[in-house]
Write an enzyme that holds these catalytic residues in place. Structure first.
Site, PDB file in Angstrom:
ATOM      1  N   ASN A  87       4.365   1.278  -4.037  1.00  0.00           N
ATOM      2  CA  ASN A  87       3.366   0.219  -4.164  1.00  0.00           C
ATOM      3  C   ASN A  87       2.102   0.787  -4.801  1.00  0.00           C
ATOM      4  OD1 ASN A  87       2.208  -2.336  -3.862  1.00  0.00           O
ATOM      5  ND2 ASN A  87       1.362  -1.833  -1.857  1.00  0.00           N
ATOM      6  N   ASP A 124       3.294  -0.059   7.755  1.00  0.00           N
ATOM      7  CA  ASP A 124       1.838  -0.092   7.907  1.00  0.00           C
ATOM      8  C   ASP A 124       1.232  -0.481   6.565  1.00  0.00           C
ATOM      9  OD1 ASP A 124       1.726   0.702  10.585  1.00  0.00           O
ATOM     10  OD2 ASP A 124       1.929   2.809  10.026  1.00  0.00           O
ATOM     11  N   LEU A 125       0.540  -1.602   6.524  1.00  0.00           N
ATOM     12  CA  LEU A 125       0.040  -2.140   5.267  1.00  0.00           C
ATOM     13  C   LEU A 125      -0.800  -1.110   4.514  1.00  0.00           C
ATOM     14  CD1 LEU A 125      -0.310  -4.529   3.336  1.00  0.00           C
ATOM     15  CD2 LEU A 125      -2.276  -5.243   4.714  1.00  0.00           C
ATOM     16  N   ASP A 126      -0.376  -0.768   3.294  1.00  0.00           N
ATOM     17  CA  ASP A 126      -1.117   0.138   2.404  1.00  0.00           C
ATOM     18  C   ASP A 126      -1.398   1.497   3.033  1.00  0.00           C
ATOM     19  OD1 ASP A 126      -1.144  -1.793   0.439  1.00  0.00           O
ATOM     20  OD2 ASP A 126      -3.098  -2.573   0.997  1.00  0.00           O
ATOM     21  N   GLU A 127      -0.546   1.932   3.958  1.00  0.00           N
ATOM     22  CA  GLU A 127      -0.775   3.215   4.613  1.00  0.00           C
ATOM     23  C   GLU A 127       0.438   4.126   4.535  1.00  0.00           C
ATOM     24  OE1 GLU A 127      -2.419   2.951   8.514  1.00  0.00           O
ATOM     25  OE2 GLU A 127      -3.967   1.519   7.946  1.00  0.00           O
TER      26      GLU A 127
END
Length: 288
Positions: free
Chosen positions: A193, A229-232
Site C-alpha cells: 500500500n 492495522d490501518l497504515d501500520e
C-alpha cells in the site's frame, strides 16, 4: 540487478547462527555458481539472518541442479528457508485503484518501459473512472463497487479474481478502501500500500490542504505491506521532499502525488527483485 544480465537470485532466512554466510557461498563456489553481488544482515533484535545473492551459473542448468542437490542438506542444520529465482520469472501483479490515477499511470509506464519485471493480468477498482487507462494498455479492468453493506461480497469476488489470475502480489495504488482483517491476513507479505506521510498526521479529506493550513515543511509518502492495522504494516520504502511558505495546496498535492508514485514504484521493484525480508513487523531491505 544488472540490466540485461542473465542472473539468478538466491534468497534465504534463518535464525542467527555461526557459518550462515559460509554455508551459502561455499556451496555456490563448489557447484560453479559465480557470486556477482551479495547482501546479508544479521538482526540482533530478532536474532534472524537474511541473505540475498545475485549469481551467474557458469555451467548453466548443470550448476544450478548441482547446487540444489547439495544445498538442502547443508541448509537443514541452520533451519534455513531458501529460494532460487530465475531471471525469467515475472511475478503476476494485481493492481487495485479507486479514482486517483497518478500511481497507476506511473506503474503502467514503468511496466511498459521494462523497468518493472512483472506481468499485470488485471486491474480492479471500486469505481469505473480508470477503465480507459486500463483499456489503452490492454489490461482487463474489473469494476467492483463497494458499500459498507456489500463489503464482504465485494472482497469475496476480489479474492476470487486474485486467485483466478494467479497473482503473487497485490498493489494498492491509491485504493481508497480499508481491507478487512480476513483479506489482509490472506495477503500477508504480498500486498503493498502507499499513503501520504505528513506530520502531524492529517486524516480524512484533503490532507494536503490540511497540511498547508498548518504550514508543513515536509511532504512525503510511505509504501508498506498491508496488515490489519490501518497504515501500520511493515515499511518498505519512504520518500520525502522539503516545502515552504511559497507552496500552495495545489503545489503540495502535485509534489505529494509525485513522491507517492516514485515511492510505490520503488517498493514494488524491491519486492519483485526479492530485496525485502520480513523480520516481524519490521523489514530488512537490500537496496540496489
Amino acid at each position: 540487478m544488472a540490466i540485461n544480465e542473465d542472473l539468478w537470485i538466491f534468497t534465504a532466512q534463518c535464525p542467527s547462527r555461526l557459518g550462515t554466510v559460509d554455508v551459502v557461498t561455499r556451496a555456490l563456489a563448489e557447484t560453479e555458481n559465480y557470486v556477482v553481488a551479495m547482501n546479508s544482515y544479521d538482526d540482533r533484535a530478532t536474532k534472524s539472518f537474511s541473505i540475498r545473492v545475485e549469481l551467474r551459473p557458469l555451467k548453466g542448468e548443470d550448476s544450478l541442479e548441482r547446487f540444489r542437490s547439495i544445498f538442502g542438506d547443508r541448509a537443514a542444520p541452520f533451519d534455513m528457508q531458501w529460494e532460487l529465482t530465475s531471471p525469467d520469472h515475472r511475478p503476476r501483479v494485481a493492481i487495485l485503484v479507486s479514482k486517483f490515477d497518478h500511481c497507476l499511470n506511473d506503474l503502467l509506464y514503468r511496466f511498459r518501459k521494462g523497468e518493472l519485471a512483472m506481468d499485470i493480468p488485471l486491474i480492479v477498482s471500486n469505481h469505473p473512472d480508470l477503465k480507459p487507462l486500463a483499456d489503452w494498455h490492454g489490461i482487463p479492468y474489473f469494476h467492483l463497487p463497494i458499500t459498507a453493506e456489500t463489503k464482504p461480497q465485494q472482497e469475496t469476488e476480489l479474492w476470487r479474481l486474485i486467485r483466478e489470475y494467479r497473482c503473487e502480489l497485490v498493489v494498492l495504488a491509491r485504493y481508497m478502501q480499508v481491507l478487512s482483517p480476513e483479506l489482509a491476513a490472506r495477503l500477508d507479505g504480498r500486498a503493498i500500500n502507499i499513503h501520504h506521510s505528513l506530520l502531524p498526521g492529517f486524516k480524512g479529506a484533503k490532507p494536503y490542504h490540511q497540511a498547508w493550513e498548518k504550514g508543513v515543511k515536509l511532504v512525503g509518502a510511505t509504501a508498506h505491506y498491508v496488515n490489519d492495522d490501518l497504515d501500520e504494516g511493515p515499511i518498505i520504502t519512504q520518500g520525502v521532499q522539503p516545502v515552504d511558505h511559497g507552496h500552495y495546496p495545489e503545489d503540495l498535492v502535485a509534489k505529494g502525488q509525485d513522491i507517492e508514485s516514485q515511492t510505490l514504484a520503488r517498493a514494488v521493484r524491491y519486492h519483485i527483485e526479492k530485496r525485502v525480508f520480513l523480520h516481524g513487523n519490521r523489514t530488512v531491505v537490500f537496496p540496489d
